[in-house]
Design an enzyme around this catalytic site. Structure first.
Site, PDB file in Angstrom:
ATOM      1  N   ARG A 110       0.919  -1.106  -0.027  1.00  0.00           N
ATOM      2  CA  ARG A 110      -0.160  -0.046   0.011  1.00  0.00           C
ATOM      3  C   ARG A 110       0.920   1.205  -0.030  1.00  0.00           C
ATOM      4  O   ARG A 110       1.838   1.319   1.120  1.00  0.00           O
ATOM      5  CB  ARG A 110      -0.856  -0.129   1.251  1.00  0.00           C
ATOM      6  CG  ARG A 110      -1.507   1.436   1.455  1.00  0.00           C
ATOM      7  CD  ARG A 110      -2.706   1.420   2.444  1.00  0.00           C
ATOM      8  NE  ARG A 110      -3.806   0.843   2.004  1.00  0.00           N
ATOM      9  CZ  ARG A 110      -4.907   1.097   2.467  1.00  0.00           C
ATOM     10  NH1 ARG A 110      -5.055   2.108   3.411  1.00  0.00           N
ATOM     11  NH2 ARG A 110      -5.888   0.666   1.733  1.00  0.00           N
ATOM     12  N   HIS A 137      -7.361   0.966  -6.480  1.00  0.00           N
ATOM     13  CA  HIS A 137      -7.489   0.264  -5.063  1.00  0.00           C
ATOM     14  C   HIS A 137      -8.362  -1.222  -5.579  1.00  0.00           C
ATOM     15  O   HIS A 137      -9.460  -1.352  -5.150  1.00  0.00           O
ATOM     16  CB  HIS A 137      -8.452   0.969  -4.380  1.00  0.00           C
ATOM     17  CG  HIS A 137      -8.228   0.339  -2.873  1.00  0.00           C
ATOM     18  ND1 HIS A 137      -7.664  -0.649  -2.408  1.00  0.00           N
ATOM     19  CD2 HIS A 137      -8.910   0.918  -1.788  1.00  0.00           C
ATOM     20  CE1 HIS A 137      -7.854  -0.878  -1.113  1.00  0.00           C
ATOM     21  NE2 HIS A 137      -8.469   0.245  -0.695  1.00  0.00           N
ATOM     22  N   GLN A 140     -10.322  -3.407  -3.242  1.00  0.00           N
ATOM     23  CA  GLN A 140     -11.403  -2.957  -2.717  1.00  0.00           C
ATOM     24  C   GLN A 140     -12.627  -3.270  -3.693  1.00  0.00           C
ATOM     25  O   GLN A 140     -13.648  -3.694  -3.176  1.00  0.00           O
ATOM     26  CB  GLN A 140     -11.394  -1.357  -2.608  1.00  0.00           C
ATOM     27  CG  GLN A 140     -12.739  -0.723  -2.228  1.00  0.00           C
ATOM     28  CD  GLN A 140     -12.831  -0.934  -0.756  1.00  0.00           C
ATOM     29  OE1 GLN A 140     -12.140  -0.897   0.229  1.00  0.00           O
ATOM     30  NE2 GLN A 140     -14.358  -1.344  -0.533  1.00  0.00           N
ATOM     31  N   ASP A 233     -16.994   7.815  -1.499  1.00  0.00           N
ATOM     32  CA  ASP A 233     -15.731   7.640  -1.012  1.00  0.00           C
ATOM     33  C   ASP A 233     -15.368   8.920  -0.345  1.00  0.00           C
ATOM     34  O   ASP A 233     -16.426   9.980  -0.615  1.00  0.00           O
ATOM     35  CB  ASP A 233     -14.602   7.207  -1.914  1.00  0.00           C
ATOM     36  CG  ASP A 233     -13.445   7.014  -1.143  1.00  0.00           C
ATOM     37  OD1 ASP A 233     -13.318   6.822   0.047  1.00  0.00           O
ATOM     38  OD2 ASP A 233     -12.468   6.881  -2.070  1.00  0.00           O
ATOM     39  N   CYS A 277     -16.292   2.628   0.676  1.00  0.00           N
ATOM     40  CA  CYS A 277     -15.120   1.611   1.050  1.00  0.00           C
ATOM     41  C   CYS A 277     -14.805   1.892   2.522  1.00  0.00           C
ATOM     42  O   CYS A 277     -14.098   0.827   3.001  1.00  0.00           O
ATOM     43  CB  CYS A 277     -13.948   2.072  -0.043  1.00  0.00           C
ATOM     44  SG  CYS A 277     -13.615   3.680   0.345  1.00  0.00           S
ATOM     45  N   ARG A 316     -13.681  -7.463   2.374  1.00  0.00           N
ATOM     46  CA  ARG A 316     -12.318  -7.217   2.254  1.00  0.00           C
ATOM     47  C   ARG A 316     -11.207  -8.419   2.535  1.00  0.00           C
ATOM     48  O   ARG A 316     -10.448  -8.851   1.633  1.00  0.00           O
ATOM     49  CB  ARG A 316     -11.641  -6.108   2.774  1.00  0.00           C
ATOM     50  CG  ARG A 316     -12.579  -4.563   2.546  1.00  0.00           C
ATOM     51  CD  ARG A 316     -12.470  -4.381   1.271  1.00  0.00           C
ATOM     52  NE  ARG A 316     -10.985  -4.351   0.777  1.00  0.00           N
ATOM     53  CZ  ARG A 316      -9.902  -3.513   0.909  1.00  0.00           C
ATOM     54  NH1 ARG A 316     -10.093  -2.562   1.911  1.00  0.00           N
ATOM     55  NH2 ARG A 316      -8.919  -3.728   0.240  1.00  0.00           N
TER      56      ARG A 316
HETATM   57  N1   CP Z   1     -11.115   0.573   2.387  1.00  0.00           N
HETATM   58  C1   CP Z   1     -10.012   0.514   2.985  1.00  0.00           C
HETATM   59  O1   CP Z   1      -8.889   0.483   2.024  1.00  0.00           O
HETATM   60  O2   CP Z   1      -9.621   0.734   4.208  1.00  0.00           O
HETATM   61  P1   CP Z   1      -8.519   1.014   5.017  1.00  0.00           P
HETATM   62  O3   CP Z   1      -7.960   2.072   4.620  1.00  0.00           O
HETATM   63  O4   CP Z   1      -8.819   1.003   6.527  1.00  0.00           O
HETATM   64  O5   CP Z   1      -7.473  -0.161   4.724  1.00  0.00           O
HETATM   65  N1  NVA Z   2      -9.662   7.229  -1.568  1.00  0.00           N
HETATM   66  C1  NVA Z   2      -9.414   6.992  -0.314  1.00  0.00           C
HETATM   67  C2  NVA Z   2      -9.498   5.297  -0.128  1.00  0.00           C
HETATM   68  C3  NVA Z   2      -9.339   4.883   1.318  1.00  0.00           C
HETATM   69  C4  NVA Z   2      -9.489   3.544   1.449  1.00  0.00           C
HETATM   70  C5  NVA Z   2      -7.860   7.131  -0.279  1.00  0.00           C
HETATM   71  O1  NVA Z   2      -7.220   6.998  -0.942  1.00  0.00           O
HETATM   72  O2  NVA Z   2      -7.591   7.575   1.095  1.00  0.00           O
END
Ligand code: CP
Ligand code: NVA
Length: 329
Positions: A110, A137, A140, A233, A277, A316
């Site tokens: 990540r 992502h 997700q 989101d 998400c 997830r």
């Molecule tokens: N939806 C998601 O990716 O959540 P986190 O940022 O908590 O991993």
């Molecule tokens: N778009 C958001 C998603 C978090 C799971 C971000 O990148 O922060």
């Protein structure tokens, strides 16, 4: 494993890496693994494997989902916060990737740049999975599609309206996921936050092959008509904190409210859900919402009978598990 689908050794850097069949296969495998866990069977499909979780950004769901998914199948997951290792400081990403590839059977990453996850895939020699970058992502989206399939019993022909920041990682991957599974996808966003033209064109071609459409709309009231899934989101993604003021100005009219849900015309039919998400700003009383006014969905919708956000969060884990099993077994 289905005869047609063999994902052994495969990386998932963006949803475009998966064929339509592979997306459907992973959703199906996730359901089976979910059922297996519920029935109490522990057969440790990944016993003896080790995976690295390399995280540059914060995470609750993705990190925990990966750790539990691995443990459930007898696999060890080692969490490596990027600031705790030499990553990108004393050692290049490429060298870190080569070292981790000698020790681990897979790497879940990540971070910020899509190019970083690509370097991991190129240099490590093991399957690399994207657990969120600025651009995409994909894991997700797998959970989103599983949640929709569980609720409606199908994907083909449904209408999903993503409303909010139309060019973020979640919106991008979801567009491709819908295109690959025949879900009609509407991205409702102001012109300043429109998704990239190349992505829209790729998704439109895929969608038309699967009998669905991809469209970009500006007006939330008309966009949601006939929607089965309303998805939003956060307005400010991780790493974009300096854009907060501008985003609030642009996205206030795109907040998901009960009136907007009503505008789908599907409230009474039972053919309507709300997805996010997570993490979400949905409560006026948190520090951030009080201070900034950034709130993409009202508490009323978030807590309503339409909201499936915690099923989605649980999924997830089941979908990431399916990905691990499919690419490492
Ligand atoms: N939806 C998601 O990716 O959540 P986190 O940022 O908590 O991993
Ligand atoms: N778009 C958001 C998603 C978090 C799971 C971000 O990148 O922060």
């Amino acid at each position: 494993m289905s005869e047609k689908v063999n994902m052994k050794g495969k990386a998932l850097l963006a949803l475009s890496d998966l064929s339509d069949e592979e997306v459907l296969y992973l959703i199906d495998l996730s359901s089976k693994l979910k059922e297996k866990k519920r029935s109490g069977v522990r057969d440790c499909l990944l016993a003896g494997k080790n995976i690295a979780l390399v995280f540059e950004k914060s995470s609750t769901r993705t990190r925990c989902a990966a750790a539990v998914a691995a443990a459930d199948e007898g696999c060890h997951a080692e969490y490596l916060a990027s600031h705790d290792i030499h990553f990108g400081k004393k050692e290049s990403v490429a060298d870190t990737a080569r070292v981790l590839g000698r020790m681990f059977d897979g790497i879940f990453f990540r971070g910020y740049e899509q190019s970083t996850v690509e370097i991991f895939a190129e240099k490590s020699g093991v399957p690399v999975w994207n657990g969120l970058t600025n651009e995409s992502h994909p894991t997700q989206t797998l959970a989103d599609l599983l949640t929709v399939k569980e609720r409606f019993g199908r994907l083909q022909g449904l209408k999903l309206v993503y409303i909010g920041d139309g060019r973020n990682n979640v919106a991008n991957s979801l567009m491709l996921g819908c295109a690959k599974t025949g879900v009609n996808y509407v991205n409702c966003t102001p012109s300043e936050l429109s998704p990239g033209k190349d992505l829209v064109s790729m998704a439109s071609d895929l969608a038309s092959k699967n009998g669905s459409t991809i469209s970009i709309e500006r007006n939330p009231d008309s966009a949601v008509k006939g929607a089965n899934i309303v998805y939003t989101d956060v307005w400010v993604s991780m790493g974009e904190e300096d854009k907060r003021e501008e985003r609030i100005r642009l996205l206030k009219p795109y907040q998901v409210t009960m009136d907007l849900m009503r505008g789908t015309g599907n409230m009474e039919s039972g053919e309507l859900i709300f997805l996010h998400c997570l993490p979400a700003f949905h409560d006026f009383n948190t520090e951030v919402t009080k201070e900034t006014g950034a709130m993409e969905v009202t508490d009323e919708v978030f807590e309503s009978e339409f909201s499936r956000v915690f099923d989605q969060a649980e999924n997830r884990m089941h979908t990431i598990k399916a990905l691990f099993v499919a690419s490492m077994l």
